[in-house]
Write a protein that holds these residues in place. Structure first.
Motif, short mmCIF file in Angstrom:
data_model
loop_
_atom_site.label_atom_id
_atom_site.label_comp_id
_atom_site.label_asym_id
_atom_site.label_seq_id
_atom_site.Cartn_x
_atom_site.Cartn_y
_atom_site.Cartn_z
N GLY A 126 0.86 -1.23 0.01
CA GLY A 126 0.13 -0.08 -0.01
C GLY A 126 0.86 1.12 0.03
O GLY A 126 0.21 2.50 -0.48
N ASN A 127 1.81 1.29 0.51
CA ASN A 127 2.80 2.30 0.74
C ASN A 127 3.87 2.52 -0.52
O ASN A 127 4.61 3.36 -0.68
CB ASN A 127 3.76 2.43 1.95
N GLU A 128 3.80 1.43 -1.34
CA GLU A 128 4.87 1.46 -2.47
C GLU A 128 4.32 2.13 -3.81
O GLU A 128 3.06 1.87 -4.00
CB GLU A 128 5.44 -0.08 -2.56
N ALA A 129 5.08 2.68 -4.49
CA ALA A 129 4.26 3.23 -5.89
C ALA A 129 4.32 1.91 -6.92
O ALA A 129 5.13 1.09 -6.92
CB ALA A 129 5.28 4.27 -6.46
N GLN A 130 3.10 1.91 -7.55
CA GLN A 130 3.05 0.74 -8.54
C GLN A 130 4.01 1.17 -9.89
O GLN A 130 4.39 0.07 -10.60
CB GLN A 130 1.53 0.60 -8.92
N PHE A 131 4.17 2.47 -10.10
CA PHE A 131 5.24 2.73 -11.22
C PHE A 131 6.28 3.79 -10.93
O PHE A 131 5.90 4.45 -9.83
CB PHE A 131 4.43 3.56 -12.43
N GLN A 132 7.45 3.58 -11.28
CA GLN A 132 8.29 4.24 -10.66
C GLN A 132 9.62 4.39 -11.75
O GLN A 132 10.02 3.30 -12.31
CB GLN A 132 9.05 3.74 -9.53
N ILE A 133 10.10 5.30 -12.37
CA ILE A 133 11.12 5.59 -13.28
C ILE A 133 11.86 6.81 -12.90
O ILE A 133 11.39 8.03 -12.26
CB ILE A 133 10.29 5.82 -14.64
N GLN A 134 13.13 6.66 -13.01
CA GLN A 134 14.28 7.79 -12.83
C GLN A 134 14.91 8.22 -13.83
O GLN A 134 15.25 7.53 -14.80
CB GLN A 134 15.14 7.34 -11.66
N ALA A 135 15.00 9.61 -14.00
CA ALA A 135 15.49 10.53 -15.33
C ALA A 135 16.74 10.88 -14.76
O ALA A 135 16.81 11.63 -13.74
CB ALA A 135 14.54 11.06 -16.21
N TYR A 136 17.99 10.87 -15.67
CA TYR A 136 19.19 11.39 -15.26
C TYR A 136 19.66 12.48 -16.61
O TYR A 136 19.35 11.98 -17.57
CB TYR A 136 20.10 10.30 -15.26
N ASN A 137 20.22 13.72 -16.16
CA ASN A 137 20.31 14.32 -17.37
C ASN A 137 21.72 14.13 -18.22
O ASN A 137 22.06 14.77 -19.08
CB ASN A 137 20.15 16.05 -16.93
#
Length: 250
Positions: A117-128
């Motif tokens: 319940g406390n975790e995101a179902q979707f997660q993505i990290q972007a780097y420059n």
């Protein structure tokens, strides 16, 4: 290492390992009495079965077809003994070099663990910067216009995402599954393009079906697909699709 009904017996060293790529569809497997999926006694399963005889399948298994999901077959009753991981595909002869599986050999699907319940179902990290260098920002939901980060690398931690080279989810699309993408080339991004918007793919657990039509407005020659096709010409469809209707699935 052997896994038995009384626990784990480390009688040898682990020599190799890999992670399992599971799909999101309802699991389905067919067991065949004969090799090469020949006609004869068979059984279709969608859930775990600790003893095949309890389902009226009182025979050996000499070939297997995994339609969806990932399954584990065991050499002994009650999910014990040697294990054989069966991914989507056809196994025309016995598995793992065995002469045959036991009449009572159990089998079960590997089910995806529900997100807490406390975790995101979707997660993505972007780097420059490429190779995950420089400033980074994390997203857990869709974004029609990215901040002025100029992302050049991505880590998809949860779920599947679609990235676009224009704002408001337009332009060329780049579908990313869970994994690391150290530069824009690894996305398949066209030269000179940048990522301007993104959103997660909401999985549809129903049986996939898509209709391709040679004319606009779903008219002309029709082709209905329920599984992937690497080349439409190979399955007798020589038209260029001008309209598409997704009936189910993604």
């Amino acid at each position: 290492m052997r896994i038995g009904r009384h626990g784990v017996d480390f009688d040898s060293a682990v020599q190799s390992m890999r992670y399992i790529l599971a799909d999101y569809m309802k699991p389905e497997v067919t067991l065949f009495e004969e090799a090469d999926l020949k006609n004869g006694n068979s059984i279709v399963l969608n859930s775990a079965v600790p003893n095949l005889e309890s389902r009226g399948y009182k025979t050996v298994t000499r070939s297997i077809k995994v339609k969806s999901g990932v399954w584990v077959a065991y050499h002994e009753e009650h999910y014990s003994g040697e294990q054989y991981v069966l991914e989507k595909g056809v196994y025309r002869t016995t598995i793992a070099g065995e002469d045959q599986t036991s009449q009572s050999s159990p089998i079960r699907p590997i089910l995806l663990e529900a997100v807490g319940g406390n975790e995101a179902q979707f997660q993505i990290q972007a780097y420059n910067g490429i190779d995950f260098q420089g400033e980074s920002v994390e997203f857990v939901t869709e974004l029609p216009s990215l901040p002025p980060l100029q992302p050049n690398a991505f880590k998809v931690l949860r779920g599947c995402w679609v990235l676009y080279d224009e704002e408001d989810y337009s332009g060329c699309q780049y579908v990313l599954e869970e994994g690391h993408y150290p530069d824009l080339d690894s996305l398949g991004c066209l030269s000179g393009k940048s990522i301007r918007s993104l959103k997660p793919i909401i999985s549809d657990f129903s049986t996939p079906s898509i209709g391709l039509y040679s004319l606009d407005s779903f008219e002309g020659q029709e082709l209905i697909l329920t599984e992937g096709a690497s080349c439409l010409k190979k399955i007798g469809y020589y038209q260029y699709p001008n309209s598409v209707k997704v009936n189910s699935g993604t």
